[in-house]
Design a protein around this motif. Sequence first.
Motif, PDB file in Angstrom:
ATOM      1  N   ARG A  52       0.844  -1.196   0.000  1.00 41.34           N
ATOM      2  CA  ARG A  52       0.000   0.000   0.000  1.00 41.34           C
ATOM      3  C   ARG A  52       0.886   1.255   0.000  1.00 41.34           C
ATOM      4  O   ARG A  52       0.603   2.232  -0.688  1.00 41.34           O
ATOM      5  N   MET A  53       1.998   1.191   0.746  1.00 42.68           N
ATOM      6  CA  MET A  53       2.900   2.343   0.811  1.00 42.68           C
ATOM      7  C   MET A  53       3.661   2.534  -0.499  1.00 42.68           C
ATOM      8  O   MET A  53       3.931   3.660  -0.907  1.00 42.68           O
ATOM      9  N   LYS A  58       5.103   6.229  -1.078  1.00 39.47           N
ATOM     10  CA  LYS A  58       5.753   6.658   0.171  1.00 39.47           C
ATOM     11  C   LYS A  58       7.095   5.944   0.323  1.00 39.47           C
ATOM     12  O   LYS A  58       8.003   6.449   0.970  1.00 39.47           O
ATOM     13  N   SER A 120      -2.319  -1.518  26.521  1.00 37.54           N
ATOM     14  CA  SER A 120      -3.150  -0.318  26.387  1.00 37.54           C
ATOM     15  C   SER A 120      -3.687   0.121  27.731  1.00 37.54           C
ATOM     16  O   SER A 120      -4.236   1.205  27.847  1.00 37.54           O
ATOM     17  N   HIS A 141       3.407   2.643  24.044  1.00 40.99           N
ATOM     18  CA  HIS A 141       2.031   2.442  23.588  1.00 40.99           C
ATOM     19  C   HIS A 141       1.847   3.055  22.199  1.00 40.99           C
ATOM     20  O   HIS A 141       1.865   4.278  22.040  1.00 40.99           O
ATOM     21  N   PRO A 147       1.611   1.962  11.281  1.00 38.37           N
ATOM     22  CA  PRO A 147       2.435   2.665  10.288  1.00 38.37           C
ATOM     23  C   PRO A 147       1.961   4.100  10.014  1.00 38.37           C
ATOM     24  O   PRO A 147       2.718   4.895   9.462  1.00 38.37           O
ATOM     25  N   VAL A 148       0.730   4.426  10.411  1.00 37.69           N
ATOM     26  CA  VAL A 148       0.171   5.744  10.090  1.00 37.69           C
ATOM     27  C   VAL A 148       0.176   6.690  11.296  1.00 37.69           C
ATOM     28  O   VAL A 148       0.489   7.876  11.165  1.00 37.69           O
ATOM     29  N   MET A 149      -0.179   6.194  12.464  1.00 38.98           N
ATOM     30  CA  MET A 149      -0.389   7.084  13.621  1.00 38.98           C
ATOM     31  C   MET A 149       0.955   7.545  14.188  1.00 38.98           C
ATOM     32  O   MET A 149       1.852   6.738  14.408  1.00 38.98           O
ATOM     33  N   PRO A 226     -11.495  11.833  12.509  1.00 40.47           N
ATOM     34  CA  PRO A 226     -11.387  11.100  11.233  1.00 40.47           C
ATOM     35  C   PRO A 226     -12.365   9.936  11.139  1.00 40.47           C
ATOM     36  O   PRO A 226     -12.802   9.567  10.048  1.00 40.47           O
ATOM     37  N   LEU A 232     -14.752   3.690  15.289  1.00 44.37           N
ATOM     38  CA  LEU A 232     -13.447   3.524  15.940  1.00 44.37           C
ATOM     39  C   LEU A 232     -13.495   2.371  16.946  1.00 44.37           C
ATOM     40  O   LEU A 232     -12.545   1.582  17.040  1.00 44.37           O
ATOM     41  N   PHE A 235     -13.115  -0.714  15.129  1.00 43.96           N
ATOM     42  CA  PHE A 235     -11.747  -0.808  14.623  1.00 43.96           C
ATOM     43  C   PHE A 235     -10.801  -1.277  15.746  1.00 43.96           C
ATOM     44  O   PHE A 235      -9.949  -2.150  15.545  1.00 43.96           O
ATOM     45  N   ILE A 236     -10.994  -0.752  16.939  1.00 45.45           N
ATOM     46  CA  ILE A 236     -10.154  -1.139  18.092  1.00 45.45           C
ATOM     47  C   ILE A 236     -10.517  -2.556  18.541  1.00 45.45           C
ATOM     48  O   ILE A 236      -9.658  -3.350  18.926  1.00 45.45           O
TER      49      ILE A 236
END
Length: 284
Positions: A52-53, A58, A120, A141, A147-149, A226, A232, A235-236
């Motif tokens: 994807r990168m 990127k 977490s 953490h 890879p994004v955050m 976002p 979210l 997602f988590i």
Amino acid sequence: MDVKKVAVIGGGTMGNGIAHVFAMNGFSVNLIETKQEFADRAMSTIQKNLDRMVKKEKIDEGKKKSTLDSISVFLDISEGVKDVDMVVEAVPENLDIKTSVWKQVDEAAPDHTIFGSNTSSISITKLAALTSRPEKFIGMHFFNPVPVMKLVEIVRGLQTDDDTYDVVEETSKKLQKVPVPVNDAPGFVSNRVLMPMINEAIFCVGEGVATAENVDEVMKLGMAHPMGPLRLADFIGLDVCLDILGVLYEGFKDPKYRPAPLLVKMVDAGKLGNKTGEGFYKYD
Ligand code: 3HC
């Protein structure tokens, strides 16, 4: 100390992302899993995210190859940690599992090795006390998708020393992340602030104030998030959200952290979000 080689224990959502960013930023990585099929799945996710990168320009194909070449898979903790400068543990949020992992790591890792947990919400001070070197133990953490955050919340346990903090801060910068120091407390800062918002969003749905879609629209369009809190939460992982709320509730003994009944029911029903194909939304 200059960290060159790291062991990442656990190749799930967080672990494969952590291995990915270390390897992409010049570190040699031992990725430790319990079974070959889990390790294969982790490597194929890393490959997909690198693809994807490449597609987004990127990184180039050469970088993708060198990143994959920097990761070695191990199925044995003692073997995987025996020559590393840092260990980052990203196994499930279960104290028994983490206890067993840290006992093995503590016995096999060299004396200079720094111990980091991606927990977490479990107390860093408590995990550190499982080892013979609590001063070298710290919370590292990361956030999904790793890879994004940009954030690494660095959590100092009661006994973490300054040298350990400095090395972990420097290492996080080499991962092109922004380290933010916090002290050990239930949920640290991130989940202490995030989880009550998600929980309150679930109360709104459970009480019929608005649909999941409309709660999410309010927070996306009104607050520029976002993702809405329910998307979210999916997602988590709804089980992870429930576990973290449990840690906050137990840790502070404050009813404001009581989990929404709808969250408990959805977890009981096995609707855990993206990973099971259904939570507040349905996924392919
Ligand atoms: N690997 C590499 N790149 C990825 C990726 C991955 N796994 N996932 C997404 N990306 C990249 C995409 O290629 C894209 O790149 P671009 O900006 O160059 O186009 C960029 O990220 C955005 O992705 P998409 O276009 O596919 O989708 P969105 O724009 O909807 O963004 C998102 C997706 C980054 C997940 C965004 O919705 C977001 O930031 N959501 C909030 C995530 C969040 O809050 N995470 C924290 C969760 S809490 C946590 O992890 C802590 C734990 O303790 C609970």
